[in-house]
Scaffold this motif. Structure first.
Motif, short mmCIF file in Angstrom:
data_model
loop_
_atom_site.label_atom_id
_atom_site.label_comp_id
_atom_site.label_asym_id
_atom_site.label_seq_id
_atom_site.Cartn_x
_atom_site.Cartn_y
_atom_site.Cartn_z
N GLU A 35 0.80 -1.56 -0.15
CA GLU A 35 -0.24 0.11 0.23
C GLU A 35 0.91 1.52 0.05
OE1 GLU A 35 -3.08 0.71 3.15
OE2 GLU A 35 -3.32 -2.14 2.98
N PHE A 36 2.02 1.50 0.98
CA PHE A 36 2.89 2.29 0.96
C PHE A 36 4.01 2.86 -0.58
CE2 PHE A 36 6.53 4.72 3.63
CZ PHE A 36 6.07 5.47 2.70
N GLU A 37 3.74 1.35 -0.96
CA GLU A 37 4.78 1.39 -1.89
C GLU A 37 4.27 2.46 -3.58
OE1 GLU A 37 8.07 -1.79 -1.74
OE2 GLU A 37 6.16 -2.45 -2.26
N GLN A 38 2.76 1.77 -3.24
CA GLN A 38 1.62 2.31 -4.73
C GLN A 38 1.45 3.37 -4.16
OE1 GLN A 38 0.27 0.35 -7.12
NE2 GLN A 38 0.02 3.16 -7.31
N ALA A 39 1.38 4.27 -2.73
CA ALA A 39 0.70 5.95 -2.81
C ALA A 39 2.06 6.21 -3.07
CB ALA A 39 0.76 5.84 -0.90
N LEU A 40 3.86 5.87 -2.68
CA LEU A 40 4.28 6.78 -3.41
C LEU A 40 4.50 6.75 -5.03
CD1 LEU A 40 6.74 5.48 -0.33
CD2 LEU A 40 6.41 7.81 -0.96
N CYS A 41 4.34 5.48 -5.40
CA CYS A 41 4.18 5.67 -6.75
C CYS A 41 3.11 7.08 -7.77
CB CYS A 41 3.37 4.66 -7.11
SG CYS A 41 5.11 3.54 -7.67
N ASP A 42 1.51 6.50 -6.54
CA ASP A 42 0.65 7.49 -6.75
C ASP A 42 0.91 9.32 -6.72
OD1 ASP A 42 -0.66 5.74 -7.75
OD2 ASP A 42 -1.87 5.59 -5.62
N TYR A 43 1.71 9.60 -6.02
CA TYR A 43 2.47 11.04 -5.25
C TYR A 43 2.84 11.06 -6.82
CZ TYR A 43 3.77 14.95 -3.27
OH TYR A 43 4.13 16.10 -2.61
#
Length: 381
Positions: A35-43
């Protein structure tokens, strides 16, 4: 200490996120990591992310995954923490130090160009204090000479390039690293991340993050049963925990607010410290947006009639912490003894170091505290 130079911001949302994870079935590599990895990609807009145990681990992992030939050279800034260069030395790559721009304190592309040799394979620009380096010029040098680029953005999550896009999108580089140490713009306690748009590089970093071991059936040379795993590379234990990732997810929701508050504090400092003949306030380059991890004025201590140590002690006596960022890496004993570097190799960085002093900067710093710090600094003269 009443006002330290840096401090994390943690609130009930952060505490609840960590506590929920502590009560879950996962403490280490669980669902919060993805989840954190995807959120960093999204940001950031990058395609891939690998979160790790620290910013140093992120740098080492990225350099190692490039698999550059032994005897290569890499160029980084003289004005940085030692990890930027150490990550190259860990991998048998000779670190070479470029000088800095006298206004931004970032690595100078002209100095990079002067230090490129046939052995150069890697450039690691550092976004000092949160201000993006001149990545358009650095990327052009990399293309011209066939070099890899890793952006050391340990200070710069939440910053933006001149085109308005977020640092970490890897448009100018093969990879970008972040640090989530408590004094950075967001924290996971300790922790870091590598962003990349390169699928193959991403897969190598995933493998090396966890001992070089895989259980992926598509990669196994044989598969006798569900217990089976194989080591396909010499990796490390660089994993982040689910608790840290949960904290990072909560902090990431506040990142833009944190960055805006930091920028407001810097603007206030600049107004309150203007006009001092012995102090130069930091300058943000045209077009970029810095998250301002650090507030670093330069002080002419000779003109002030104080040593830096005396100035720091006077501030401390008033309850105000300060710090120095950074001692030029090429002057460190290990780098002098191992590679023969020393004073005089990067004169601009050395001149900057002689005058720099980091003042308190963190989102929880109040306007009254900023005024207190500024008044204490002005009283030095």
């Amino acid at each position: 200490m009443a006002i330290p130079y840096g401090r994390q911001w943690l609130d009930e949302d952060d505490e609840r996120a960590v506590l929920d994870t502590l009560r879950s079935d996962y403490l280490t590599q669980g669902p919060k990591i993805a989840e954190f990895e995807q959120a960093l990609c999204d940001y950031t807009g990058a395609r891939h992310c690998v979160v790790v145990a620290s910013g140093t681990a992120a740098l080492h992992l990225a350099v190692a995954a490039l698999a550059l030939p032994a005897g290569s050279e890499g160029i980084t800034s003289a004005n940085t923490f030692t990890a930027s260069a150490n990550s190259m030395a860990y991998c048998g790559i000779k670190p070479v130090f470029a000088d800095i721009d006298p206004i931004s304190y970032n690595i100078d592309p002209a100095s990079i160009a002067a230090r490129i040799t046939p052995a150069t394979r890697l450039l690691t620009p550092v976004h000092f204090a949160g201000q993006p380096a001149e990545m358009t010029a650095i990327a052009a040098l990399a293309r011209e000479h066939g070099l890899k680029v890793i952006e050391d953005a340990a200070h710069a999550i939440g910053s933006r390039y001149r085109d308005g896009s977020p640092v970490g999108n890897c448009r100018h580089s093969d990879a970008t690293i972040f640090s989530f140490h408590p004094v950075k713009t967001l924290t996971t306690g300790e922790g870091g991340a590598v962003m990349t748009n390169d699928e193959a590089l991403y897969r190598r970093m995933l493998l090396l993050r966890s001992h070089g071991i895989t259980k992926d059936p598509a990669l196994l040379t044989q598969n006798p049963g569900p217990w089976y795993y194989e080591m396909h590379g010499l990796g490390w234990h660089y994993r982040m925990t689910d608790m840290q990732a949960a904290l990072g997810l909560s902090q990431l929701k506040k990142l833009d607010r944190f960055a805006a508050r930091r920028r407001g504090i810097v603007a206030r400092y600049n107004r309150l410290l203007a006009g001092l003949p012995w102090l130069r306030t930091p300058v943000e380059a045209d077009g970029v947006t810095s998250c301002f991890h650090l507030y670093v004025p330069c002080i002419d201590f000779a003109a002030l009639g104080l040593t830096r140590a005396e100035a720091m002690q006077r501030l401390l006596a008033q309850g105000i912490g300060s710090q120095v960022h950074y001692i030029p890496v090429h002057t460190q004993p290990w780098y002098r003894e191992t590679y023969g570097y020393g004073p005089g190799d990067c004169p601009v960085a050395e001149a900057y170091y002689a005058q720099c002093l980091s003042l308190p900067l963190y989102p929880a710093l109040t306007d009254d505290e900023v005024a207190t710090v500024a008044a204490a600094v002005r009283s030095l003269g």
